[in-house]
Design an enzyme around this catalytic site. Structure first.
Site, short mmCIF file in Angstrom:
data_model
loop_
_atom_site.label_atom_id
_atom_site.label_comp_id
_atom_site.label_asym_id
_atom_site.label_seq_id
_atom_site.Cartn_x
_atom_site.Cartn_y
_atom_site.Cartn_z
N HIS A 76 -1.35 -1.46 -4.16
CA HIS A 76 -2.61 -1.17 -3.47
C HIS A 76 -2.74 0.34 -3.28
O HIS A 76 -1.92 0.97 -2.61
CB HIS A 76 -2.57 -1.89 -2.12
CG HIS A 76 -3.83 -1.82 -1.32
ND1 HIS A 76 -4.86 -2.73 -1.45
CD2 HIS A 76 -4.23 -0.96 -0.34
CE1 HIS A 76 -5.83 -2.43 -0.60
NE2 HIS A 76 -5.47 -1.36 0.09
N HIS A 81 -8.57 0.40 -3.57
CA HIS A 81 -9.42 0.09 -2.40
C HIS A 81 -10.26 1.34 -2.17
O HIS A 81 -9.77 2.34 -1.64
CB HIS A 81 -8.52 -0.24 -1.21
CG HIS A 81 -9.25 -0.50 0.06
ND1 HIS A 81 -8.60 -0.62 1.27
CD2 HIS A 81 -10.57 -0.65 0.33
CE1 HIS A 81 -9.49 -0.85 2.23
NE2 HIS A 81 -10.70 -0.86 1.68
N MET A 117 -10.89 -6.07 6.52
CA MET A 117 -10.15 -5.01 7.21
C MET A 117 -9.73 -5.52 8.58
O MET A 117 -10.57 -5.94 9.39
CB MET A 117 -11.03 -3.76 7.39
CG MET A 117 -11.33 -2.97 6.13
SD MET A 117 -9.91 -2.31 5.23
CE MET A 117 -8.98 -1.44 6.47
N MET A 123 -9.58 7.39 -0.35
CA MET A 123 -10.45 7.80 0.77
C MET A 123 -11.08 9.15 0.43
O MET A 123 -10.39 10.05 -0.06
CB MET A 123 -9.63 7.91 2.05
CG MET A 123 -8.87 6.63 2.39
SD MET A 123 -8.11 6.73 4.02
CE MET A 123 -7.02 5.30 3.98
N MET A 126 -12.52 3.44 -0.39
CA MET A 126 -13.16 3.76 0.89
C MET A 126 -13.95 5.04 0.66
O MET A 126 -13.58 6.13 1.11
CB MET A 126 -12.09 3.90 1.98
CG MET A 126 -11.55 2.56 2.45
SD MET A 126 -9.96 2.69 3.29
CE MET A 126 -8.86 2.68 1.88
N ASP A 130 -5.05 3.27 -1.78
CA ASP A 130 -6.14 3.52 -0.82
C ASP A 130 -6.83 4.83 -1.17
O ASP A 130 -6.28 5.92 -0.94
CB ASP A 130 -5.58 3.56 0.60
CG ASP A 130 -5.22 2.18 1.11
OD1 ASP A 130 -6.12 1.32 1.13
OD2 ASP A 130 -4.04 1.96 1.44
N SER A 173 0.85 -1.19 0.00
CA SER A 173 0.00 0.00 0.00
C SER A 173 0.88 1.24 0.00
O SER A 173 1.64 1.47 0.96
CB SER A 173 -0.89 0.02 1.24
OG SER A 173 -1.42 1.32 1.42
#
Ligand code: DX5
Ligand code: ZN
Length: 223
Positions: free
Chosen positions: A33, A66, A136, A37, A68, A35, A9
């Protein structure tokens, strides 16, 4: 046959040198990866499609996003256009079947993620439809948090369900994964390992930290 895979990540990498971070781990990584957000689903704002496009441009390793975010159905196409090879959406935001169909129409891989509090029963209906279930093992929103070991039985439960139903979906563990915790999740059935701070903020170099993590995981995965 599920393979052991590492998904570094970049959330814990130096954002001024993301290209170097990606290149440093690309021999060990099966995925990069990213993330994503949105400041709503989680309080943090991180990166968007432009960053994903930049990551995808510097490596042949597929980039997984990913998401979120509260509205993945509005955003997923932008990430596909930016070069994402798969996207993972949270079951907590709803409209999951719709998003899975959209991802398939767009031609990318798709995963479903669940938070530490979310029961496994919420994701079971999607296990036959997705490529990966992301469990998670911290509360989403930040890198560098402490691994929540209470989540491990959920990985076991999903793994058992996969085995009993002869499915081939991957199980990804995300959050607090490092040399001290990785054996627990692999032993429970996880085969895709996300690691941010253990790779990019560890004492060792990112490639050495990646090799170490894969080595520790491999000892449990093979046995
Ligand atoms: C947390 C993110 C993770 C994070 C993991 O919300 O989904 O992917 O980057 O970071 P570490 O490995 O430091 O817990
Ligand atoms: Zn993540």
């Amino acid at each position: 046959m599920r393979e052991l895979q590492l998904a570094p990540s970049v959330l814990s990498a130096d954002f001024a040198s993301l290209g170097d971070a990606v290149r440093s781990v690309q021999e060990q990584a099966s995925w990069i990866h990213a993330d994503i957000m949105d400041g709503h689903f989680v309080p943090t704002l991180t990166m968007g499609p432009l960053t994903v496009k930049a990551l995808a441009a510097v490596t042949d390793v597929p980039v997984e996003c990913h998401l979120m975010v509260t509205n993945p159905w509005d955003l997923i196409e932008q990430f596909v256009q930016s070069g994402a090879a798969r996207c993972t959406v949270h079951v907590e935001v709803g409209r999951v079947t719709e998003i899975i169909e959209r991802a398939r129409y767009l031609g990318i891989g798709i995963g479903v993620a669940l938070n530490p509090e979310t029961p496994v029963s919420e994701v079971l209906p999607y296990l036959e439809l997705v490529d990966v279930i992301l469990v998670m093992t911290v509360h989403p929103g930040f890198g560098g948090q402490k691994f929540i070991s209470e989540v491990v039985p959920k990985i076991t439960e999903i793994s058992e369900y996969i085995r009993k139903n002869s499915l081939s979906v991957d199980i990804e563990a995300d959050g607090g994964i490092g040399p001290e915790t990785v054996a627990q999740v692999v032993d429970a059935g996880a085969n895709v390992l996300v690691a941010g701070s253990a790779i990019f903020s560890a004492g060792a170099s990112p490639p050495d930290a990646s090799k170490k993590l894969l080595q520790v995981a491999g000892e449990v995965f093979l046995s």
